[in-house]
Motif scaffolding. Structure first.
Motif, PDB file in Angstrom:
ATOM      1  N   ASP A  22       0.829  -1.196   0.000  1.00 40.42           N
ATOM      2  CA  ASP A  22       0.000   0.000   0.000  1.00 40.42           C
ATOM      3  C   ASP A  22       0.869   1.253   0.000  1.00 40.42           C
ATOM      4  O   ASP A  22       0.625   2.190  -0.762  1.00 40.42           O
ATOM      5  N   ILE A  23       1.908   1.262   0.819  1.00 40.85           N
ATOM      6  CA  ILE A  23       2.812   2.409   0.872  1.00 40.85           C
ATOM      7  C   ILE A  23       3.538   2.572  -0.452  1.00 40.85           C
ATOM      8  O   ILE A  23       3.624   3.666  -0.994  1.00 40.85           O
ATOM      9  N   ARG A  24       4.028   1.463  -0.990  1.00 41.60           N
ATOM     10  CA  ARG A  24       4.742   1.532  -2.268  1.00 41.60           C
ATOM     11  C   ARG A  24       3.846   2.070  -3.376  1.00 41.60           C
ATOM     12  O   ARG A  24       4.245   2.921  -4.150  1.00 41.60           O
ATOM     13  N   SER A  25       2.607   1.546  -3.475  1.00 41.20           N
ATOM     14  CA  SER A  25       1.732   1.970  -4.559  1.00 41.20           C
ATOM     15  C   SER A  25       1.317   3.428  -4.395  1.00 41.20           C
ATOM     16  O   SER A  25       1.255   4.171  -5.374  1.00 41.20           O
ATOM     17  N   THR A  26       1.068   3.853  -3.167  1.00 37.51           N
ATOM     18  CA  THR A  26       0.695   5.243  -2.943  1.00 37.51           C
ATOM     19  C   THR A  26       1.855   6.168  -3.269  1.00 37.51           C
ATOM     20  O   THR A  26       1.669   7.210  -3.892  1.00 37.51           O
ATOM     21  N   MET A  27       3.074   5.772  -2.874  1.00 31.29           N
ATOM     22  CA  MET A  27       4.236   6.603  -3.175  1.00 31.29           C
ATOM     23  C   MET A  27       4.477   6.654  -4.675  1.00 31.29           C
ATOM     24  O   MET A  27       4.839   7.690  -5.216  1.00 31.29           O
ATOM     25  N   ILE A  55      -0.059  10.775   4.513  1.00 31.45           N
ATOM     26  CA  ILE A  55      -0.564  10.853   5.891  1.00 31.45           C
ATOM     27  C   ILE A  55      -1.640   9.808   6.154  1.00 31.45           C
ATOM     28  O   ILE A  55      -1.758   9.295   7.272  1.00 31.45           O
ATOM     29  N   ALA A  56      -2.412   9.452   5.134  1.00 29.67           N
ATOM     30  CA  ALA A  56      -3.444   8.420   5.314  1.00 29.67           C
ATOM     31  C   ALA A  56      -2.798   7.077   5.672  1.00 29.67           C
ATOM     32  O   ALA A  56      -3.302   6.343   6.531  1.00 29.67           O
ATOM     33  N   ASN A  57      -1.695   6.777   5.037  1.00 30.13           N
ATOM     34  CA  ASN A  57      -0.995   5.520   5.335  1.00 30.13           C
ATOM     35  C   ASN A  57      -0.399   5.549   6.736  1.00 30.13           C
ATOM     36  O   ASN A  57      -0.443   4.546   7.458  1.00 30.13           O
ATOM     37  N   VAL A  58       0.172   6.681   7.111  1.00 31.69           N
ATOM     38  CA  VAL A  58       0.746   6.824   8.453  1.00 31.69           C
ATOM     39  C   VAL A  58      -0.353   6.638   9.497  1.00 31.69           C
ATOM     40  O   VAL A  58      -0.185   5.891  10.461  1.00 31.69           O
ATOM     41  N   GLY A  59      -1.485   7.288   9.290  1.00 35.19           N
ATOM     42  CA  GLY A  59      -2.613   7.161  10.215  1.00 35.19           C
ATOM     43  C   GLY A  59      -3.119   5.731  10.298  1.00 35.19           C
ATOM     44  O   GLY A  59      -3.422   5.225  11.382  1.00 35.19           O
ATOM     45  N   LYS A  63      -3.168   3.442  13.661  1.00 31.75           N
ATOM     46  CA  LYS A  63      -4.424   2.895  14.190  1.00 31.75           C
ATOM     47  C   LYS A  63      -4.332   1.401  14.480  1.00 31.75           C
ATOM     48  O   LYS A  63      -5.034   0.895  15.353  1.00 31.75           O
ATOM     49  N   GLN A  64      -3.479   0.699  13.753  1.00 26.07           N
ATOM     50  CA  GLN A  64      -3.381  -0.747  13.939  1.00 26.07           C
ATOM     51  C   GLN A  64      -2.914  -1.133  15.337  1.00 26.07           C
ATOM     52  O   GLN A  64      -3.266  -2.195  15.830  1.00 26.07           O
ATOM     53  N   ASN A  69     -11.373   2.021  19.559  1.00 21.54           N
ATOM     54  CA  ASN A  69     -12.103   3.267  19.800  1.00 21.54           C
ATOM     55  C   ASN A  69     -11.184   4.484  19.963  1.00 21.54           C
ATOM     56  O   ASN A  69     -11.651   5.586  20.188  1.00 21.54           O
ATOM     57  N   ALA A  70      -9.877   4.295  19.880  1.00 17.19           N
ATOM     58  CA  ALA A  70      -8.931   5.405  20.057  1.00 17.19           C
ATOM     59  C   ALA A  70      -8.956   6.335  18.852  1.00 17.19           C
ATOM     60  O   ALA A  70      -9.202   5.900  17.722  1.00 17.19           O
ATOM     61  N   LYS A  71      -8.702   7.590  19.098  1.00 13.60           N
ATOM     62  CA  LYS A  71      -8.640   8.585  18.031  1.00 13.60           C
ATOM     63  C   LYS A  71      -7.235   9.158  17.987  1.00 13.60           C
ATOM     64  O   LYS A  71      -6.536   9.193  18.983  1.00 13.60           O
ATOM     65  N   ILE A  72      -6.833   9.607  16.808  1.00 14.21           N
ATOM     66  CA  ILE A  72      -5.508  10.194  16.622  1.00 14.21           C
ATOM     67  C   ILE A  72      -5.700  11.585  16.051  1.00 14.21           C
ATOM     68  O   ILE A  72      -6.365  11.760  15.027  1.00 14.21           O
ATOM     69  N   SER A  73      -5.092  12.568  16.706  1.00 15.34           N
ATOM     70  CA  SER A  73      -5.237  13.944  16.236  1.00 15.34           C
ATOM     71  C   SER A  73      -4.463  14.157  14.940  1.00 15.34           C
ATOM     72  O   SER A  73      -3.499  13.437  14.642  1.00 15.34           O
ATOM     73  N   LYS A  74      -4.880  15.151  14.194  1.00 14.57           N
ATOM     74  CA  LYS A  74      -4.189  15.501  12.951  1.00 14.57           C
ATOM     75  C   LYS A  74      -2.735  15.869  13.250  1.00 14.57           C
ATOM     76  O   LYS A  74      -1.822  15.491  12.520  1.00 14.57           O
ATOM     77  N   GLU A  75      -2.529  16.598  14.347  1.00 11.60           N
ATOM     78  CA  GLU A  75      -1.179  17.002  14.746  1.00 11.60           C
ATOM     79  C   GLU A  75      -0.289  15.789  15.015  1.00 11.60           C
ATOM     80  O   GLU A  75       0.873  15.755  14.619  1.00 11.60           O
ATOM     81  N   ALA A  76      -0.855  14.761  15.672  1.00 12.29           N
ATOM     82  CA  ALA A  76      -0.088  13.549  15.971  1.00 12.29           C
ATOM     83  C   ALA A  76       0.293  12.828  14.678  1.00 12.29           C
ATOM     84  O   ALA A  76       1.429  12.374  14.520  1.00 12.29           O
ATOM     85  N   LYS A  77      -0.656  12.749  13.736  1.00 16.17           N
ATOM     86  CA  LYS A  77      -0.369  12.102  12.446  1.00 16.17           C
ATOM     87  C   LYS A  77       0.704  12.870  11.682  1.00 16.17           C
ATOM     88  O   LYS A  77       1.619  12.270  11.108  1.00 16.17           O
ATOM     89  N   GLU A  78       0.600  14.197  11.679  1.00 16.86           N
ATOM     90  CA  GLU A  78       1.586  15.010  10.956  1.00 16.86           C
ATOM     91  C   GLU A  78       2.968  14.900  11.595  1.00 16.86           C
ATOM     92  O   GLU A  78       3.977  14.839  10.887  1.00 16.86           O
TER      93      GLU A  78
END
Length: 154
Positions: A22-27, A55-59, A63-64, A69-78
């Protein structure tokens, strides 16, 4: 004291392989797309989309490991996006330097393991070597199965 690694607990799962693909294809898609996001200053900088993992791949990777039920802030992902992208660049640069000295053009998994160990990331290098070995075994099994299937058809 370095942690011990139980070889039996290291596995090459389709989840890990799926993330890698997924990372390879997105890159690859990002590299093929044209964009106007320069990283900085005038003219010739590297585009941010080419410098950072999506960033979608990082998020998705973050999440894995978290509870469902945990959430990740945009700042944490960035922040994580910046860190992992810099880490990958750092290790890859070291591996690339080794390949240049050896007059090779292709950086392989063994070069990455070597770079991790050289840079003092032995705790990452050891499990990655095991993963790489098991991944190559799995790929070899797939190739052999494909050859058998091809023989049956012909």
């Amino acid at each position: 004291m370095a942690p011990t690694i139980d070889v039996d607990k290291v596995s090459v799962s389709t989840c890990h392989i799926g993330i890698e693909k997924d990372i390879r294809s997105t890159m690859a898609e990002d590299a093929g797309a044209s964009g106007s996001n320069n990283d900085g200053g005038g003219g010739g900088g590297i585009k941010e989309q080419d410098r950072l993992l999506p960033i979608a791949n990082v998020g998705r990777i973050m999440k894995q490991i978290l509870p469902q039920n945990a959430k990740i802030s945009k700042e944490a992902k960035e922040t994580m996006q910046e860190c992992v992208s810099e880490f990958i660049s750092f290790v890859t640069s070291e591996a690339s330097d080794k390949c240049k000295k050896e007059r090779r053009k292709t950086v392989n998994g063994d070069d990455i393991c070597w770079a991790l160990a050289t840079l003092g990331f032995d705790d990452f290098a050891a499990p990655l070597k095991i993963y790489l070995y098991k991944y190559r075994e799995l790929e070899g099994d797939k190739a052999a199965a494909n050859q058998e299937q091809h023989k049956d058809i012909c």
